[in-house]
Structure formats: structure tokens, C-alpha cells
Scaffold this active site. Structure first.
Site, PDB file in Angstrom:
ATOM      1  NE  ARG A  49      -3.378  -2.219   2.972  1.00 44.90           N
ATOM      2  CZ  ARG A  49      -4.174  -2.349   4.037  1.00 44.90           C
ATOM      3  NH1 ARG A  49      -4.216  -1.378   4.935  1.00 44.90           N
ATOM      4  NH2 ARG A  49      -4.903  -3.430   4.198  1.00 44.90           N
ATOM      5  CG  ASP A  51      -0.339   5.400   3.998  1.00 47.64           C
ATOM      6  OD1 ASP A  51      -0.978   4.333   3.930  1.00 47.64           O
ATOM      7  OD2 ASP A  51       0.604   5.588   4.785  1.00 47.64           O
ATOM      8  CE1 TYR A 109       6.643   4.140  -0.054  1.00 45.41           C
ATOM      9  CE2 TYR A 109       7.846   2.245   0.827  1.00 45.41           C
ATOM     10  CZ  TYR A 109       6.665   2.815   0.344  1.00 45.41           C
ATOM     11  OH  TYR A 109       5.522   2.054   0.264  1.00 45.41           O
ATOM     12  NE  ARG A 196       3.312  10.870   5.618  1.00 46.64           N
ATOM     13  CZ  ARG A 196       1.978  10.798   5.696  1.00 46.64           C
ATOM     14  NH1 ARG A 196       1.336   9.735   5.194  1.00 46.64           N
ATOM     15  NH2 ARG A 196       1.298  11.773   6.263  1.00 46.64           N
TER      16      ARG A 196
END
Length: 244
Positions: A49, A51, A109, A196
């Protein structure tokens, strides 16, 4: 026949990758386009996933079909039906036991920020604006403590139902070119909002709000409020998924 595709998207208009009842997802959008190309309903399985608001350059998904279509024509045909903020960048035929999620070995990421007093609309698409230059050397020092196999509860937002919060980070780095700062994190898997939160913590280090050498204690303590803030989603991009 099993196909694997690589999808790129800007996440601003979507409720995330995964199909949901309360909004338009990237998965729904891709499935609708592929269903038109293959002339039958297509259901895809993503590598994981992303977000709401998160972007991707290298999201991978697989799906099955009895129809054989050349990979180039899959990309070309699907992109005709996809909106401008989603595209299929690559397609290929894969073995039947390939699974976009279960076969993945690592994911990378990147979180991108730009330092400026003034907003840049072009960068705002996939960067977070920050106003003050942080100490990059301190951020780089702190990033090395993130690497390794740890219980990363301190970097997980509430609302997750993960069975275990132990993950392995193979690489965590901070670089700057001009006014662009990039935090890159490669791991075997990630918790909810983990990258994050890592970025927000490193930024706190760069601003002197957290000591770089306190990162191991923050990680071992497992308390979310001890770490930095969770950064907004628009700066985060799933760069790639590796299968070897």
C-alpha cells in the site's frame, strides 16, 4: 498467463493505492483501464500500500489473464484510458508463482524537501517545502542509527494493526543538491507512516530539536512521541521494488 506491471502516479487525487469504499484509489483506476484493454475484469495485486497523497515511480503489481497481449501494447493501451496522473511504465510476462507482494525482497522510498522561503508550485507536486536549512551532517549521522533490524514502533502512526513492528532497514541516507534534500530509506517492509516519521525525526535532528546520538534510545524506547513529527504525504515517493 501472469503479467507484472510497473505503475507511476501522483497520489494527490487518490485515497491511496488500495481499493477503498470511501474514495477513488490508484488500484481501482488501474484495474478499470486494464479491464478495457483485456476486455474482461482485471484484478491486480500490488507490492504494497501507499497511503493517501503518496506518489510512486516504481509501484509493482501483478494480474492474470487468459489473453496474451504484448507488454508494449499493454502499456500503450492502458495509458490511453488512464488519467494524466497515473501511467503504466512497464509490463512483462512473469512466472505463475511471481507475486508482486510476497516475492518482493526490498523497497526503496524517498522523501524530498526543498528549502525556500517561497513556494514552488512545480516542486510542490512531490516535495515538501521547508523554510530553514537543516544541518545535513547531523541528519546523515542520525540516519546511520536507523539502519539494521529493530522494533520500529516509535516510527509507526496509530491506526495500524501490524502483527509485529520489527523491520529491517538496509540503508538510510540523506543527501542535498542545491536546495533539494532527499531522505532515502530501503527496507524489507515498512510500518504505517514509517518513512514519513523517520524523515520528520531526522529533520528534528537537523534543526537541533533531537540529538543525533539519541536515535538508538528513541528506537529502543518504542514511544512515538519521543521521535519527530510525521511529514506530509506529498513529499514521499515509492521509488522502486526489488525482487532479486
Amino acid at each position: 498467463m501472469r503479467y507484472a506491471i510497473t505503475i507511476q502516479y501522483i497520489g494527490a487525487a487518490y485515497c491511496g493505492w488500495q481499493s477503498q469504499k470511501n474514495g477513488v484509489s490508484v488500484q481501482d483506476t488501474v484495474e478499470a483501464a486494464l479491464s478495457k484493454v483485456f476486455n474482461h475484469p482485471v484484478r491486480v495485486t500490488g507490492s504494497g500500500r501507499t497511503d493517501e497523497g503518496v506518489n510512486a515511480l516504481g509501484q509493482v503489481a501483478h494480474f492474470d489473464s487468459d489473453r496474451e497481449i504484448k507488454p508494449y501494447n499493454i502499456c500503450r493501451g492502458a495509458n490511453v484510458f488512464l488519467p494524466k496522473d497515473v501511467a503504466i511504465a512497464d509490463a512483462k510476462i512473469v512466472p505463475d508463482d511471481f507475486n508482486a507482494r510476497k516475492s518482493a525482497k526490498r523497497k526503496t522510498y524517498v522523501y524530498k524537501m526543498y528549502v525556500s522561503y517561497f513556494r514552488n508550485p512545480l516542486l510542490d507536486i512531490d516535495h515538501k517545502q521547508i523554510y530553514k536549512q537543516p544541518d545535513i551532517a547531523l541528519m546523515q549521522r542520525a540516519a546511520k542509527y536507523v539502519e539494521g533490524k529493530h522494533d520500529f514502533r516509535c516510527f509507526m502512526s496509530t491506526g495500524s494493526n501490524q502483527k509485529t513492528t520489527v523491520r529491517e532497514v538496509y540503508d538510510c541516507s540523506v543527501t542535498q543538491e542545491g536546495n533539494i534534500i532527499t531522505v532515502s530509506v530501503t527496507g524489507n517492509a515498512f510500518l504505517y507512516n514509517m518513512v514519513r516519521a523517520i524523515t520528520g525525526t531526522l529533520l528534528f535532528v537537523g534543526y537541533g530539536k533531537i540529538d543525533a546520538d539519541d536515535i538508538p534510545k528513541i528506537i529502543s524506547g518504542g514511544v512515538r512521541r519521543s521521535a519527530g513529527k510525521t511529514m506530509p504525504p506529498n513529499g514521499l515517493t515509492l521509488l522502486r521494488v526489488d525482487y532479486e
